[in-house]
Structure formats: structure tokens, C-alpha cells
Design an enzyme around this catalytic site. Structure first.
Site, mmCIF file in Angstrom:
data_model
loop_
_atom_site.group_PDB
_atom_site.id
_atom_site.type_symbol
_atom_site.label_atom_id
_atom_site.label_comp_id
_atom_site.label_asym_id
_atom_site.label_seq_id
_atom_site.Cartn_x
_atom_site.Cartn_y
_atom_site.Cartn_z
ATOM 1 N N GLU A 148 0.205 3.586 1.837
ATOM 2 C CA GLU A 148 0.317 4.019 3.237
ATOM 3 C C GLU A 148 1.746 3.842 3.756
ATOM 4 O O GLU A 148 2.124 4.448 4.751
ATOM 5 C CB GLU A 148 -0.661 3.226 4.117
ATOM 6 C CG GLU A 148 -2.125 3.536 3.867
ATOM 7 C CD GLU A 148 -2.547 4.931 4.308
ATOM 8 O OE1 GLU A 148 -2.212 5.329 5.428
ATOM 9 O OE2 GLU A 148 -3.213 5.623 3.512
ATOM 10 N N LYS A 204 1.792 -3.304 7.396
ATOM 11 C CA LYS A 204 1.986 -3.532 5.953
ATOM 12 C C LYS A 204 3.470 -3.444 5.583
ATOM 13 O O LYS A 204 3.919 -4.078 4.648
ATOM 14 C CB LYS A 204 1.177 -2.522 5.137
ATOM 15 C CG LYS A 204 -0.309 -2.866 5.012
ATOM 16 C CD LYS A 204 -0.562 -3.942 3.962
ATOM 17 C CE LYS A 204 -2.048 -4.223 3.786
ATOM 18 N NZ LYS A 204 -2.343 -5.347 2.904
ATOM 19 N N TYR A 206 -1.727 0.212 10.943
ATOM 20 C CA TYR A 206 -1.958 -0.524 9.695
ATOM 21 C C TYR A 206 -0.725 -0.441 8.792
ATOM 22 O O TYR A 206 -0.249 -1.457 8.266
ATOM 23 C CB TYR A 206 -3.185 0.070 8.990
ATOM 24 C CG TYR A 206 -3.363 -0.337 7.543
ATOM 25 C CD1 TYR A 206 -3.954 -1.554 7.210
ATOM 26 C CD2 TYR A 206 -2.956 0.515 6.500
ATOM 27 C CE1 TYR A 206 -4.128 -1.921 5.868
ATOM 28 C CE2 TYR A 206 -3.133 0.152 5.175
ATOM 29 C CZ TYR A 206 -3.709 -1.057 4.856
ATOM 30 O OH TYR A 206 -3.880 -1.421 3.543
ATOM 31 N N THR A 249 0.792 -1.231 0.000
ATOM 32 C CA THR A 249 0.000 0.000 0.000
ATOM 33 C C THR A 249 0.825 1.282 0.000
ATOM 34 O O THR A 249 1.930 1.321 0.570
ATOM 35 C CB THR A 249 -0.914 0.019 1.246
ATOM 36 O OG1 THR A 249 -1.473 1.323 1.417
ATOM 37 C CG2 THR A 249 -0.151 -0.336 2.516
HETATM 38 P P1 NAP Z 1 -11.502 -4.968 1.840
HETATM 39 O O1 NAP Z 1 -12.623 -4.649 0.926
HETATM 40 O O2 NAP Z 1 -11.513 -4.448 3.228
HETATM 41 O O3 NAP Z 1 -11.373 -6.579 1.884
HETATM 42 C C1 NAP Z 1 -10.566 -7.205 2.831
HETATM 43 C C2 NAP Z 1 -10.743 -8.699 2.687
HETATM 44 O O4 NAP Z 1 -9.908 -9.368 3.662
HETATM 45 C C3 NAP Z 1 -12.174 -9.214 2.944
HETATM 46 O O5 NAP Z 1 -12.433 -10.268 2.060
HETATM 47 C C4 NAP Z 1 -12.083 -9.730 4.369
HETATM 48 O O6 NAP Z 1 -13.035 -10.737 4.667
HETATM 49 C C5 NAP Z 1 -10.692 -10.343 4.345
HETATM 50 N N1 NAP Z 1 -10.114 -10.556 5.676
HETATM 51 C C6 NAP Z 1 -9.966 -9.662 6.674
HETATM 52 N N2 NAP Z 1 -9.365 -10.245 7.732
HETATM 53 C C7 NAP Z 1 -9.131 -11.546 7.393
HETATM 54 C C8 NAP Z 1 -8.537 -12.650 8.046
HETATM 55 N N3 NAP Z 1 -8.093 -12.567 9.296
HETATM 56 N N4 NAP Z 1 -8.440 -13.826 7.368
HETATM 57 C C9 NAP Z 1 -8.929 -13.947 6.119
HETATM 58 N N5 NAP Z 1 -9.531 -12.936 5.456
HETATM 59 C C10 NAP Z 1 -9.607 -11.745 6.078
HETATM 60 O O7 NAP Z 1 -10.103 -4.514 1.204
HETATM 61 P P2 NAP Z 1 -9.755 -4.111 -0.314
HETATM 62 O O8 NAP Z 1 -10.011 -2.668 -0.482
HETATM 63 O O9 NAP Z 1 -10.353 -5.089 -1.223
HETATM 64 O O10 NAP Z 1 -8.167 -4.274 -0.290
HETATM 65 C C11 NAP Z 1 -7.552 -5.514 -0.611
HETATM 66 C C12 NAP Z 1 -6.135 -5.501 -0.065
HETATM 67 O O11 NAP Z 1 -5.401 -4.442 -0.650
HETATM 68 C C13 NAP Z 1 -6.002 -5.321 1.435
HETATM 69 O O12 NAP Z 1 -4.896 -6.072 1.872
HETATM 70 C C14 NAP Z 1 -5.723 -3.839 1.590
HETATM 71 O O13 NAP Z 1 -5.036 -3.610 2.801
HETATM 72 C C15 NAP Z 1 -4.879 -3.588 0.371
HETATM 73 N N6 NAP Z 1 -4.921 -2.260 -0.211
HETATM 74 C C16 NAP Z 1 -6.103 -1.683 -0.534
HETATM 75 C C17 NAP Z 1 -6.115 -0.451 -1.156
HETATM 76 C C18 NAP Z 1 -7.399 0.231 -1.556
HETATM 77 O O14 NAP Z 1 -7.362 1.433 -1.825
HETATM 78 N N7 NAP Z 1 -8.498 -0.492 -1.653
HETATM 79 C C19 NAP Z 1 -4.895 0.209 -1.429
HETATM 80 C C20 NAP Z 1 -3.708 -0.431 -1.100
HETATM 81 C C21 NAP Z 1 -3.724 -1.666 -0.505
HETATM 82 P P3 NAP Z 1 -14.508 -10.380 5.259
HETATM 83 O O15 NAP Z 1 -15.370 -10.117 4.057
HETATM 84 O O16 NAP Z 1 -14.855 -11.630 5.981
HETATM 85 O O17 NAP Z 1 -14.355 -9.188 6.151
HETATM 86 O O1 G4F Z 2 -10.848 6.484 2.588
HETATM 87 P P1 G4F Z 2 -9.867 6.390 3.687
HETATM 88 O O2 G4F Z 2 -10.314 5.777 4.970
HETATM 89 O O3 G4F Z 2 -8.616 5.631 3.089
HETATM 90 P P2 G4F Z 2 -7.084 5.506 3.549
HETATM 91 O O4 G4F Z 2 -6.900 5.836 4.982
HETATM 92 O O5 G4F Z 2 -6.282 6.292 2.576
HETATM 93 O O6 G4F Z 2 -6.815 3.951 3.378
HETATM 94 C C1 G4F Z 2 -7.222 3.255 2.202
HETATM 95 O O7 G4F Z 2 -6.230 3.395 1.206
HETATM 96 C C2 G4F Z 2 -4.947 2.827 1.545
HETATM 97 C C3 G4F Z 2 -3.998 3.104 0.371
HETATM 98 O O8 G4F Z 2 -3.387 4.352 0.555
HETATM 99 C C4 G4F Z 2 -5.126 1.330 1.787
HETATM 100 F F1 G4F Z 2 -3.910 0.780 2.088
HETATM 101 C C5 G4F Z 2 -6.098 1.106 2.934
HETATM 102 O O9 G4F Z 2 -6.324 -0.288 3.082
HETATM 103 C C6 G4F Z 2 -7.434 1.786 2.585
HETATM 104 O O10 G4F Z 2 -8.011 1.113 1.494
HETATM 105 O O11 G4F Z 2 -9.285 7.858 4.026
HETATM 106 C C7 G4F Z 2 -8.724 8.690 3.043
HETATM 107 C C8 G4F Z 2 -8.459 10.068 3.637
HETATM 108 C C9 G4F Z 2 -7.732 10.045 4.968
HETATM 109 O O12 G4F Z 2 -6.720 11.045 4.995
HETATM 110 C C10 G4F Z 2 -8.798 10.399 5.986
HETATM 111 O O13 G4F Z 2 -8.306 11.074 7.135
HETATM 112 O O14 G4F Z 2 -9.713 10.686 3.877
HETATM 113 C C11 G4F Z 2 -9.680 11.302 5.151
HETATM 114 N N1 G4F Z 2 -11.054 11.404 5.664
HETATM 115 C C12 G4F Z 2 -11.701 12.568 5.901
HETATM 116 N N2 G4F Z 2 -12.906 12.311 6.402
HETATM 117 C C13 G4F Z 2 -11.856 10.378 6.005
HETATM 118 C C14 G4F Z 2 -13.040 10.961 6.485
HETATM 119 N N3 G4F Z 2 -11.698 9.040 5.952
HETATM 120 C C15 G4F Z 2 -12.729 8.254 6.361
HETATM 121 N N4 G4F Z 2 -12.605 6.899 6.262
HETATM 122 N N5 G4F Z 2 -13.895 8.780 6.843
HETATM 123 C C16 G4F Z 2 -14.093 10.123 6.923
HETATM 124 O O15 G4F Z 2 -15.154 10.593 7.368
#
Ligand code: NAP
Ligand code: G4F
Length: 344
Positions: free
Chosen positions: A130, A156, A152, A128
């Protein structure tokens, strides 16, 4: 012979899109799911009748379940997407986050070795942006130093380094995609973009009065999840195991996301005030529809993410701007307008 893939986190946003992509490519796809009190798996319901799609119970916190599963499925490719993926929640459950997000990666790697698959199985690790956290360079690229800024992100970072270590120590084909934020109509409802698209739809339809947010000035490089899972696959098809930054190369603030989303829902916004006193006003009615709440501020927040996708573009041939920011916001809001219409 078709390839066999195992996806952890298959019920999540990315897991569901990746499963679709791999099925389209003719893979036999196995997904790991956790047991929960409800069997709500709406993101993958439409795949359940596909004979090439199989689900198995397992958990990243349970090594034996991983050894059993990997030993049975004997995948050619593993996509380790499972995680406690919410940054703010990681401040509430830091130990659990470390167990799943950090040690969980080690468990997958060791399970592959225990099953004797280290020479044949390619592993993708969901890393990520992050990791760049309190950023030391803008925009961020593969060579930018890490400065993780939440429990987190620290977890990671362990995942990233243990993958690199296994690649060097055991010559395994394991790589990390350093993905910047990617969103979609399947995004979890407590991430900021989906929270905004749903609220814009509800406010426009008179089903919600106000949206409460945290830091409106936070900057993100937001892409479309469907485009990003293609890159996960490309990373594992590359000749050599390498880590890649995956981003659009464009940056927007949370405030801007609100403006685009509310406009798509038919509301022109005007922001007034500063910091905790800033409000978003519906220009047509003069009503305050967005307020800032301390509840959504984090003890440490990452505020300047902006990725440089040059390496992915040149070495993988990936198109970072397939879906523009405007198109992304549109498709999320249009989806949520329809969803909200059905709500009571
Ligand atoms: P998500 O929608 O939150 O999905 C997370 C998945 O992990 C769900 O299927 C969840 O299952 C499963 N999970 C959580 N804890 C587990 C455990 N202990 N054992 C097995 N499965 C578990 O996340 P996403 O947005 O698809 O992201 C996918 C991956 O990319 C994650 O590793 C996230 O940290 C990383 N990532 C995401 C972003 C982004 O912007 N989306 C960016 C960078 C990296 P349940 O359905 O049962 O909860
Ligand atoms: O949407 P967010 O919660 O995403 P964040 O923290 O960037 O994390 C997501 O992206 C990461 C990749 O950079 C992944 F690794 C991670 O698993 C996840 O998918 O927040 C985005 C930004 C933050 O700066 C937060 O402080 O939006 C700001 N924010 C402002 N108001 C908020 C809110 N975030 C959330 N969730 N809720 C609010 O009301």
C-alpha cells in the site's frame, strides 16, 4: 539453545501461520494478545497445548505493556505484525489507525532500546505494498517511490521510515518486508478475496442470493500467506538488515478472482455492463449473482499493485510462485465450501 521469538498480532492471519512455522523450527514462541470481550482465537486454538507457545496481554497503543513484555521475554527476534490492517476501515478510524500502525512501531523499537536489547534483538516490521499506493512505476520494486493513498498507508509509511531510521541511527537489526496482498483460508472475512470465496460457496449451496462488491477492476498481486511468513523469517536470518519486496510477480483483477472462485464452486460467470451497472451473471441460470455497490468504494483506492520479487528470490532464495494464483483460489473456495456446509 533454541531461539525466542515474540509475535505481535499472533491472532491474525499472518501471526498464526508464523507461529506455526517458528514452532516447527524449534523456537520458543511468545504471542502478544489484546484483551477483548470474547476470547475467540480460532486461528491459534490448535497451538494452545504446545509447551513452547505462550500468550501475554499487551497492546501496541500501550508503551508500558510493550516494555514489560519485551523485558520479560527478552526475545532474539520480534515480528511486529499487529495492526488495524483494513484499508477501508482506516478512513473511518484514521486517528486510531495512526496510533497503532505508525506510533505503535516506534513504541516497539523504543521498548527494545529501553530493555537494552538493541544489539541482540532482530526486528521484522510488517510493511505493505500500500506504500506504493497511487503507483509511480509498474511493477513495483524496492526502489519504486512511495505514494501512500489511504490513512492506513500513510501510517505504514511512518512505520517503514522509523524502522530505517533506527537501523541507521542505532545500528539496530530492524527491517521491513514490503508485502503485497497475501490471502488464505484464514483471511479476515471482510477482505475482498475471502468475501468472494465465502459468497461463492454460499451462493453455490443456495444460502446466499447475491454478492455486493466495490471496484471490480482493481488489480492485485495475490499470494498465499503461508508462503509469505517464510519470507518474514528469511529476512531476519539474512546477514545484513535490509528491506524486501515480497510478491508473486503476477497480477489479477477482483473480477478475475470472482471468475476463478465461482468456477471452483461450480458456477460459470459472465460479466455484463460497466462501472456501477456491471453485474456478474450465473451463465447456467441467467441469475445476477454479483452487483456493484457504492458502499465498498473508497475515497481513494489503490488500483494497480504488481510486485517484482527479484531481490527476495536472488538474495533470500525465496520461491515466489510456490503456490499459484489458481491453487490459492482453489484452496480458499474448497475450505469455504466445507465451512458453509456446516452453516444453518
Ligand atoms: P490481521 O489478520 O488483520 O491481524 C492483525 C493482528 O493485529 C490481529 O492479531 C489483531 O488482534 C492485532 N492487533 C490489532 N490492533 C492491535 C493493537 N492495538 N495491539 C495489539 N494487537 C493488535 O492482519 P494480517 O493480514 O495477518 O496482517 C499482518 C500484518 O501485515 C499487519 O500489520 C498488516 O497491516 C500487514 N500486511 C498484511 C498484508 C496482507 O495482505 N495480509 C499485506 C501487507 C502487510 P485481534 O485479533 O485482537 O484483532
Ligand atoms: O481485500 P482488500 O480490502 O485489500 P487491500 O485494500 O489491498 O489491503 C490488504 O492488502 C494490503 C497490501 O497491499 C495490506 F497492507 C492491508 O493490510 C490489507 O491486508 O481490497 C483489495 C481491492 C481494493 O482495491 C478494493 O477497493 O479490492 C477492492 N474491492 C472491491 N470490492 C473490495 C471490495 N475490497 C473489499 N475489502 N471489499 C469489497 O467488497
Amino acid at each position: 539453545m533454541s531461539k525466542t521469538a515474540l509475535i505481535t498480532g499472533v491472532t491474525g492471519q499472518d501471526g498464526s501461520y508464523l507461529a506455526e512455522l517458528l514452532l516447527e523450527k524449534g523456537y520458543d514462541v511468545h504471542g502478544m494478545v489484546r484483551r477483548s470481550s470474547t476470547e475467540k482465537r480460532e486461528r491459534i486454538d490448535h497451538l494452545m497445548d504446545n509447551p513452547n507457545f505462550h500468550l501475554h496481554y499487551g497492546d501496541l497503543a500501550d508503551s508500558m505493556s510493550l516494555v514489560k513484555l519485551i523485558g520479560t521475554v527478552r526475545p532474539d527476534e520480534i515480528y511486529n505484525l499487529a495492526a488495524q490492517s483494513h484499508v477501508q476501515v482506516s478512513f473511518d478510524v484514521p486517528e486510531y489507525t495512526a496510533d497503532v500502525v505508525a506510533t505503535g512501531v516506534l513504541r516497539v523499537l523504543e521498548a527494545v532500546r529501553v530493555c537494552g536489547l538493541e544489539k541482540t534483538c532482530r526486528i521484522y516490521q510488517a510493511s505493505t505494498s500500500e506504500l506504493f499506493g497511487k503507483v509511480e512505476e509498474v511493477p513495483q520494486r524496492e526502489t519504486t517511490p512511495f505514494h501512500p493513498y489511504s490513512p492506513y498507508a500513510v501510517a505504514k509509511q511512518y512505520g517503514f521510515w522509523i524502522v530505517k531510521e533506527y537501523r541507521e541511527a542505532y545500528n539496530m537489526f530492524c527491517c521491513s518486508g514490503i508485502l503485497f496482498n497475501h490471502e488464505s483460508e484464514r483471511r479476515g472475512e471482510t477482505f475482498v478475496t475471502r468475501k468472494i470465496s465465502l459468497a461463492a460457496a454460499r451462493i453455490a449451496q443456495g444460502k446466499q442470493d447475491k454478492l455486493y462488491l466495490g471496484n471490480l477492476s482493481s488489480l492485485r498481486d495475490w499470494g498465499y500467506a503461508r508462503d509469505y511468513v517464510e519470507c518474514m523469517w528469511l529476512i531476519l536470518q539474512h546477514d545484513t538488515p535490509e528491506d524486501f519486496v515480497i510478491a508473486t510477480g503476477e497480477q489479477h483483477s477482483v473480477r478475475e478472482f470472482c471468475e476463478y472462485a465461482f468456477r471452483e464452486a461450480g458456477i460459470e460467470l459472465e460479466f455484463k455492463g460497466e462501472g456501477m451497472d456491471e453485474v456478474g451473471i450465473d451463465k447456467a441460470t441467467g441469475k445476477v449473482v454479483i452487483e456493484v455497490s457504492p458502499e465498498f468504494y473508497r475515497p481513494t483506492d489503490v488500483v494497480n499493485l504488481w510486485g517484482d520479487p527479484t531481490k527476495a528470490k536472488t538474495e533470500l532464495g525465496w520461491n515466489p510462485t510456490k503456490t499459484s494464483f489458481e491453487e490459492l483460489v482453489k484452496l480458499m473456495v474448497r475450505h469455504d465450501m466445507k465451512l458453509v456446509e456446516k452453516e444453518n
